[in-house]
Design a protein around this motif. Structure first.
Motif, PDB file in Angstrom:
ATOM      1  N   THR A   4       0.825  -1.211   0.122  1.00 20.55           N
ATOM      2  CA  THR A   4       0.026  -0.071  -0.101  1.00 20.55           C
ATOM      3  C   THR A   4       0.939   1.151  -0.052  1.00 20.55           C
ATOM      4  N   TYR A 111      -8.493  10.327  -0.352  1.00 23.30           N
ATOM      5  CA  TYR A 111      -8.123  10.804  -1.705  1.00 23.30           C
ATOM      6  C   TYR A 111      -9.478  11.479  -2.209  1.00 23.30           C
ATOM      7  N   VAL A 140     -12.606   9.166  -1.829  1.00 19.57           N
ATOM      8  CA  VAL A 140     -12.425   7.903  -1.555  1.00 19.57           C
ATOM      9  C   VAL A 140     -11.328   7.694  -0.727  1.00 19.57           C
ATOM     10  N   GLY A 141     -11.374   6.589  -0.150  1.00 18.21           N
ATOM     11  CA  GLY A 141     -10.210   6.402   0.737  1.00 18.21           C
ATOM     12  C   GLY A 141     -10.548   4.988   1.856  1.00 18.21           C
ATOM     13  N   THR A 142      -9.368   4.783   2.387  1.00 17.34           N
ATOM     14  CA  THR A 142      -9.479   3.610   3.367  1.00 17.34           C
ATOM     15  C   THR A 142      -9.340   3.908   4.682  1.00 17.34           C
ATOM     16  N   THR A 167      -8.879  -4.289  10.507  1.00 24.30           N
ATOM     17  CA  THR A 167      -9.559  -4.221   9.051  1.00 24.30           C
ATOM     18  C   THR A 167      -9.203  -2.896   8.325  1.00 24.30           C
ATOM     19  N   SER A 168      -9.022  -3.147   6.943  1.00 26.46           N
ATOM     20  CA  SER A 168      -8.868  -1.892   6.190  1.00 26.46           C
ATOM     21  C   SER A 168     -10.023  -1.973   5.329  1.00 26.46           C
ATOM     22  N   ASP A 169     -11.021  -0.859   5.224  1.00 26.94           N
ATOM     23  CA  ASP A 169     -12.190  -0.781   4.640  1.00 26.94           C
ATOM     24  C   ASP A 169     -12.260   0.369   3.840  1.00 26.94           C
ATOM     25  N   LEU A 170     -12.854   0.184   2.521  1.00 27.25           N
ATOM     26  CA  LEU A 170     -13.039   1.223   1.689  1.00 27.25           C
ATOM     27  C   LEU A 170     -14.203   2.315   1.989  1.00 27.25           C
ATOM     28  N   ASP A 202     -18.421   0.117   4.647  1.00 22.67           N
ATOM     29  CA  ASP A 202     -18.797  -1.217   5.232  1.00 22.67           C
ATOM     30  C   ASP A 202     -17.637  -1.882   5.461  1.00 22.67           C
TER      31      ASP A 202
END
Lengths: 232, 683
Positions: A4, A111, A140-142, A167-170, A202
């Protein structure tokens, strides 16, 4: 995780490459912003999802802060467009006696494509250096959540099951901001703005489906100019 | 390319870069095992509570089960806690379930949602709540129904406790063991003690009881018919019906109250044998299974027995006779054979023969030597017309009717006996009663009561048709009065008093038309005096004449009492008894009335204890027996010894009793009991 960071670094490099190759590609003007962001999360402390009631994640963080960079370019005297990157962290989760996310840390990388609407700088006077601006940005992002203790207890036959700890979520949404920019010199200035973000998210480890966060940004502006000796 | 186009190209590059970055960063984590969360418990009231959960990831393994676990202890586990499995396909999202049972009012519970795969179980966080109670489970039915005791049946319903111990399943009041179960079904063993055709099946959780609408029924055997309807011991009976094979382990068959083995065994037919031990003539057949039994409507009847013969026809007591016939009970105890009034002991029994041991005479008396043989089997009785003869030389007669007024006195010779006209007159033992015993008929008859003072140890003799009796001891006095009883007239009259000292325990014997009396003892002021004087009583003149004393040492003044005087031909044997100075004596003398002289003879063989002799003359011999000797001894003149022994088979205690002879038979008895024995040397 390393992957990443590499991709993020590659992205910034591409941006810089563009600047390098075409210093005045925005018809002779590009503004770079770097600053500090702080804010809070808003929303109900408890989530009630069809009767499933559990403490929310984001609204129970005590706050978040981080840094941001963005670059805006040309257009015309009233509109600029660009892109931005925000990196903020949130800690201090607390909700009554619950310990669900206690000690956890949230890191959000956002972003955004930014459309900035601004007032035209005057030829003289105070408004020769200050302009009021407003921004509208899809984001958008994580969001990477790191837990201090497992939320789900997985008991396997050989005790080999890994307990989910992060956890890494969008997420995706938008942000609006309003503030002002003040040029100290022809190429340097600062800015202050208030923002309001709304994102959909989510996750497998928490149940918030939106992130609402008002914030305050402040930082510096570097103006890259082509044959321009005036502020306006 | 214009500068504007170039700029927008760059912007597109930026956007693509951003998307690349974001997508790269936002790649969702994939979990191997399912992710599940527990929500707060809601809807808490006295009917239960609503549990909530949420699945956020189903993992990579197939889901076996998901739901909730709860317990009063922390960190409930699927293996040990209460459990409720959701009967739906798992999907990502929320789920909830009303928990209506197993919640105890006021109890703090810990709840976790769970989801189970083949290799792991994921639990959501633990939430707590305090219960306000819950309801009873719902019981639908029992399957199979009907069934047998010991069978495992499924009790279906809702909201059973996954924790088997949390359910109490009852058949009526009997607890059933739960083999396994879940929230919808409990597999239980029908209690082995269940003994009702229809039972109420209930499931109780925390005291909340629910009952199945339809009762549980035990399978019962049914009897349609049996054949044959009559038979004997060992006969094979075929019973037809239903359900004989449903539960072989609990199947039983009875003939009457006797359980019998099954010879052949099918579901609708079985064969049994009439047991040898059957003790009823008419019985029902009964089949039992699952603690229930059914009884045949009709009865089976044992065929009557038939008597053929018995042998020998003459025998001794203690010996055996054999009875032949048909349909006897093979079990000896179920056959009864009566020999006269006594019950014989069956030593061997078979359907065709009985071997019977005649009772010995110590347990009772036959009463007659000729006895009817009766056989009684299962309430039927038959007898032989031919009589069985008891041939024992010593034969016990019917007990005497004489009443003992003072039993303690029976330890000494108190009773008197006289023989007149082939009959014996017995009694005067502390009372006025005198009985006539007729050995020809074995009958007893009371005659005129003695008019004098009732006494013990009186003395007398019989001459002709008269009995002379007197002296003796009343309660405190020694007596010397003398009486005559006329047997023919049945009248008593008093005669001249005995001229010697009043006394008791004297001896007397008849001689011709007269009689002699003497010896005895008297006790005055606790001083005992024994006598040796002998007196002749002349009946016609009613006078007494003193004769030669009993021949003891003249230098030693002592006499004798409780002795015996037995006439024997021309002389009389007098002796034995007790003496004040020398105790019980073995001395015995011959007295010759014709010469009024005495002659010594050899001592009687006995061990020196109190002798209280009894004796009789029979067929020219004088037999004598002391208290503790079993047999009689006869005096042998030739060798001057008590040489000839007469074996006695008397089986009762005749010490201090009486002995006499009439005709060619002797009679011995009484004393401490009422038994009388007849001795017939011809047998």
């Amino acid at each position: 995780m390393k992957k990443t960071y590499k991709i993020q670094a590659l992205s910034v490099l591409i941006l810089l490459m563009g600047v390098e190759l075409h210093a005045q590609f925005t018809e002779g003007r590009i503004n770079l912003y770097a600053g500090y962001s702080m804010g809070t999360y808003r929303g109900d402390s408890l989530i009630n999802e069809d009767g499933f009631v559990t403490p929310a994640l984001y609204p129970n963080f005590s706050g978040m802060n981080g840094w941001m960079v963005k670059a805006l370019a040309g257009g015309n005297k009233y509109i600029r467009i660009g892109a931005g990157f925000d990196h903020v962290k949130a800690r201090g989760w607390e909700y009554r006696e619950e310990i669900d996310y206690e000690g956890s840390e949230m890191v959000m990388n956002s972003y955004s494509l930014i459309a900035q609407f601004r007032t035209k700088l005057a030829r003289a006077g105070i408004l020769n250096r200050i302009s009021v601006c407003a921004e509208l940005a899809p984001v958008v992002g994580t969001a990477r959540l790191t837990l201090s203790h497992p939320l789900v207890d997985i008991e396997s036959e050989d005790d080999s099951a890994e307990q989910p700890m992060e956890t890494s979520d969008l997420f995706a949404g938008g942000r609006v901001a309003a503030g002002f920019e003040c040029l100290i010199t022809n190429t340097f200035g600062f800015y202050i703005s208030c923002s309001f973000s709304y994102q959909q998210v989510d996750s497998k480890l928490y149940h918030d489906d939106r992130i609402i966060s008002p914030g305050l940004d402040a930082g510096f502006i570097v103006r890259l100019m082509n044959d321009k000796r005036y502020y306006y | 390319m214009s500068s504007s186009t170039c700029m927008w190209s760059k912007i597109i590059i930026w956007i693509l870069s951003l998307i690349l970055v974001v997508v790269a960063c936002s790649k969702e984590k994939e979990y191997e095992f399912p992710m599940i969360f527990t929500g707060e418990v809601t809807g808490i009231d006295s009917t239960g509570a609503v549990f909530h959960g949420k699945i956020t990831d189903l993992g990579r393994e197939p889901i076996e089960e998901f739901g909730f676990v709860w317990d009063a202890r922390q960190d409930p586990l699927v293996e040990s806690a209460e459990r409720l499995a959701i009967r739906q396909s798992p999907r990502e999202g929320t789920f909830q379930q009303q928990v209506a049972t197993t919640l105890k009012d006021g109890e703090l519970y810990f709840v976790r949602a769970y989801i189970k795969t083949e290799h792991a179980t994921s639990y959501g966080k633990q939430v707590t709540f305090t219960s306000l109670g819950s309801k009873a489970p719902v019981v639908y039915a029992v399957d199979p129904n009907p069934a047998n005791i010991g069978d495992t049946v499924a009790v279906t319903g809702m909201n059973f406790s996954y924790r088997l111990s949390g359910n109490v399943v009852r058949f009526n009041e009997l607890n059933a063991s739960i083999v396994k179960g879940n929230q919808d079904t409990l597999w239980v063993i029908v209690p082995k003690k269940l003994d009702t055709v229809a039972s109420e099946v209930s499931v109780s959780i925390l005291g909340n009881i629910s009952t199945a609408e339809e009762p549980f029924r035990l399978i019962t055997p049914k009897i349609a018919d049996f054949s044959p309807k009559t038979g004997t011991f060992g006969s094979l009976i075929t019973i037809t019906g239903l359900n004989f094979l449903s539960n072989p382990a609990s199947f039983h068959a009875w003939v009457g109250d006797l359980e019998v083995a099954l010879i052949d065994y099918q579901d609708d037919r079985l064969v049994i044998a009439i047991p040898d031990s059957l003790d009823e003539r008419e019985v029902h057949f009964r089949l039992g299974m699952n603690n229930l039994s059914v009884t045949s409507v009709e009865t089976f009847r044992l065929e009557s027995f038939i008597l053929y013969d018995f042998s020998p026809k003459t025998t001794l007591t203690g010996e055996s006779i054999h009875i032949t016939g048909k349909n006897f009970s093979p079990v000896a105890a179920n056959n009864y054979v009566m020999i006269g009034p006594l019950t014989g002991k069956i030593s061997h029994a078979s359907p065709n023969e009985l071997t019977v041991i005649l009772p010995r005479q110590d347990i009772g008396y036959y009463g007659s030597r000729e006895n009817t043989v009766r056989v009684s089997i299962l309430d039927e009785q038959q007898q032989f017309t031919e009589k069985l003869t008891i041939n024992d030389p010593w034969f016990r007669l019917q007990d005497s009717p004489i009443v003992y007024y003072n039993h303690e006195m029976c330890s000494q010779p108190t009773i008197s006996c006289f023989v007149v006209n082939e009959k014996a007159y017995i009694g005067l033992n502390g009372s006025a009663d005198l009985w006539e015993f007729d050995p020809a008929t074995y009958e007893w008859r009371k005659v005129a009561p003695f008019p004098g003072t009732p006494r013990y140890m009186g003395t007398g003799f019989a001459v002709g048709n008269r009995i002379y009796f007197g002296t003796g001891r009343s309660s405190n006095n020694f007596l010397y009065d003398w009486w005559e009883y006329n047997v023919d007239q049945n009248v008593w009259r008093q005669r001249a008093n005995f001229p010697g000292n009043p006394r008791a325990g004297a001896v007397a014997f008849p001689w011709g038309n007269n009689g002699y009396m003497g010896t005895g003892y008297q006790s005055v002021d606790f001083s005992l005096q024994d006598f040796k004087d002998i007196w002749l009583y002349i009946t016609e003149l009613d006078v007494w004449l003193k004769m030669t004393d009993y021949p003891v040492d003249p230098d030693l003044f002592y006499g004798m009492w409780f002795g015996i005087a037995l006439p024997s031909g021309q002389d009389t044997y007098i002796g034995l008894g007790n003496s004040r100075n020398f105790g019980y004596q073995s001395r015995i003398f011959k007295y010759f009335p014709s010469t009024n002289s005495w002659e010594s003879m050899s001592d009687y063989p006995y061990n020196g204890e109190d002798n209280f002799p009894i004796g009789f003359n029979l067929n020219g011999k004088t037999y004598l027996k002391t208290r503790y000797s079993k047999h009689f001894w006869a005096y042998n003149e030739e060798v001057d010894k008590w040489w000839d022994m007469l074996r006695s088979d008397i089986l009762t205690d005749v010490s201090t009793g009486i002995a006499f002879s009439i005709g060619d038979k002797a009679y011995v008895g009484l004393g401490t009991n009422h038994a009388m024995w007849e001795y017939d040397p011809s047998r």
